[in-house]
Design a protein around this motif. Structure first.
Motif, short mmCIF file in Angstrom:
data_model
loop_
_atom_site.label_atom_id
_atom_site.label_comp_id
_atom_site.label_asym_id
_atom_site.label_seq_id
_atom_site.Cartn_x
_atom_site.Cartn_y
_atom_site.Cartn_z
N MET A 74 0.84 -1.20 0.00
CA MET A 74 0.00 0.00 0.00
C MET A 74 0.87 1.24 0.00
SD MET A 74 -1.21 0.30 3.96
CE MET A 74 -1.61 2.02 3.75
N THR A 75 0.31 2.38 -0.35
CA THR A 75 1.03 3.64 -0.26
C THR A 75 0.72 4.31 1.06
OG1 THR A 75 -0.79 4.79 -1.35
CG2 THR A 75 0.99 3.97 -2.76
N HIS A 76 1.58 5.27 1.45
CA HIS A 76 1.30 5.94 2.72
C HIS A 76 0.01 6.75 2.58
CE1 HIS A 76 3.45 9.07 0.48
NE2 HIS A 76 2.88 9.95 1.29
N ALA A 77 -0.64 6.98 3.70
CA ALA A 77 -1.97 7.60 3.68
C ALA A 77 -1.85 9.10 3.42
CB ALA A 77 -2.68 7.33 5.00
N ALA A 78 -1.47 9.43 2.21
CA ALA A 78 -1.34 10.84 1.84
C ALA A 78 -2.70 11.39 1.44
CB ALA A 78 -0.35 10.98 0.68
N HIS A 79 -2.85 12.69 1.63
CA HIS A 79 -4.08 13.37 1.21
C HIS A 79 -3.66 14.42 0.19
CE1 HIS A 79 -8.11 14.90 1.32
NE2 HIS A 79 -7.72 16.09 1.74
N TRP A 80 -3.71 14.04 -1.09
CA TRP A 80 -3.21 14.91 -2.14
C TRP A 80 -4.25 15.96 -2.52
CZ3 TRP A 80 1.71 14.61 -2.50
CH2 TRP A 80 2.38 13.39 -2.33
N PHE A 138 7.31 9.56 7.32
CA PHE A 138 6.10 9.69 6.50
C PHE A 138 5.87 8.47 5.61
CE2 PHE A 138 9.44 11.42 3.79
CZ PHE A 138 9.13 10.87 2.55
N ALA A 139 6.93 7.68 5.36
CA ALA A 139 6.81 6.53 4.47
C ALA A 139 6.81 5.21 5.22
CB ALA A 139 7.97 6.54 3.47
N LYS A 140 6.62 5.23 6.54
CA LYS A 140 6.78 4.01 7.32
C LYS A 140 5.74 2.93 7.01
CE LYS A 140 4.31 5.81 11.38
NZ LYS A 140 4.43 6.16 12.81
N THR A 141 4.59 3.30 6.40
CA THR A 141 3.61 2.28 6.02
C THR A 141 3.56 2.08 4.50
OG1 THR A 141 1.80 3.90 5.97
CG2 THR A 141 2.18 2.73 8.04
N THR A 142 4.49 2.67 3.78
CA THR A 142 4.54 2.52 2.33
C THR A 142 5.25 1.21 2.01
OG1 THR A 142 4.65 4.90 2.04
CG2 THR A 142 5.26 3.54 0.16
N THR A 143 4.51 0.22 1.58
CA THR A 143 5.10 -1.10 1.32
C THR A 143 5.35 -1.35 -0.16
OG1 THR A 143 2.89 -2.09 1.33
CG2 THR A 143 4.11 -2.11 3.40
N GLN A 144 4.76 -0.54 -1.03
CA GLN A 144 5.01 -0.64 -2.47
C GLN A 144 5.00 0.77 -3.04
OE1 GLN A 144 2.36 -3.33 -4.53
NE2 GLN A 144 2.45 -4.86 -2.93
N VAL A 145 5.86 1.00 -4.00
CA VAL A 145 5.88 2.31 -4.66
C VAL A 145 6.23 2.10 -6.13
CG1 VAL A 145 8.30 2.77 -4.07
CG2 VAL A 145 6.76 4.67 -4.54
N LEU A 161 8.86 -2.72 -0.62
CA LEU A 161 9.53 -2.15 0.55
C LEU A 161 9.10 -2.84 1.83
CD1 LEU A 161 9.11 1.60 -0.44
CD2 LEU A 161 10.97 0.03 -1.05
N GLY A 162 8.11 -3.71 1.76
CA GLY A 162 7.62 -4.46 2.90
C GLY A 162 6.91 -5.70 2.42
#
Length: 263
Positions: free
Chosen positions: A1-7, A28-35, A66-67
């Motif tokens: 998943m991507t980090h919970a950004a609010h674009w 800010f990227a600690k829950t970003t497992t794929q990019v 990444l995870g």
């Protein structure tokens, strides 16, 4: 998943009183497992983390793993340690531009992650806009950088779709992977069975570097598994010297993705 950004699209009307701050850690990227990756990143990415292929509503993507788990509660970027330091020698371009990004709902617009702690009201930070109400120099350069990256992602998407149509992809379940998104890899046996003429056609399409990057990157899976094993013991990692400078140097070696200077 991507980090919970609010674009949200950056605008003078809504953000004229805000500033932005350069990040010094990757919390800010600690829950970003794929990019998602762009084509010019493949060489660096393959040397640092596994590359998987995924199919989304917007088409195929090559993603850096990444995870090994995702989800709001258990998703963890294993390349970010407890102090927010990055454990690899290369950082994907999508994470390097924080708090800036692009969103398909706002084509051609520079967006910011409104939830980012690096969007601030402090006067000693850096401005989004100049005195004429236009994007300041650095954000304008970042917009160009992100647009070039997006074009690189689209080129990869087209090449992956061609490989899929030629039945050269196969499902991939890396050991320890518990993510919700189905992953695919290059079917190495099918690839090796291609004729010289067929491989030549894929060279012309620019797909061959992707094929070998994905296959070679699988060797990096052991790194993620090791970090996952160490997670329970909270073993500290050793930060490289001047990491931000090293990461910028690594990315700027690719002419298409020259990270804009601060001056």
């Amino acid at each position: 998943m991507t980090h919970a950004a609010h674009w949200v699209p950056l605008s003078q009307e809504h953000h004229g009183g805000l500033m932005w701050q350069r990040f010094t850690a990757y919390h800010f990227a600690k829950t970003t497992t794929q990019v998602a990756l762009a084509d010019a990143e493949l060489r660096h990415a393959a040397a640092n983390f596994p590359i998987a292929l995924t199919e989304t509503n917007e088409g195929w993507q090559a993603v850096a793993l990444l995870g090994l788990e995702d989800g709001l509660e258990d998703g963890q970027n294993l390349l970010v340690d407890d102090q927010g330091r990055w454990r690899a020698a290369y950082v994907p371009a999508a994470l390097r531009s924080h708090p800036f990004g692009l969103h398909s709902d706002y084509p051609g617009r520079l967006c910011i992650d409104q939830h980012s702690p690096y969007v601030v009201e402090r006067l000693d930070a850096e401005p989004f806009f100049n005195q004429h109400g236009e994007l300041a120099r650095f954000p304008a350069q970042v917009l160009t950088f992100l647009q070039q990256r997006e074009q690189g992602c689209q080129r990869l998407s087209t090449r992956i779709a061609t490989l899929a149509k030629a039945t050269l992809l196969t499902p991939w379940q890396p050991h320890g992977y518990q993510g919700s998104a189905p992953l695919y890899q290059i079917d190495e046996r099918a690839w090796q069975a291609l004729s010289t003429k067929q491989v030549g056609l894929f060279w012309q399409l620019g797909a061959v570097p992707l094929v070998y990057a994905q296959l070679q990157s699988q060797q990096q899976l052991g790194r993620l598994q090791l970090y996952q094993q160490r997670k329970a013991t909270a073993e500290p990692s050793v930060p490289p010297s001047d990491p931000l400078a090293q990461w910028q140097e690594a990315l700027s070696s690719e002419a298409e993705y020259d990270w804009p200077s601060a001056t």
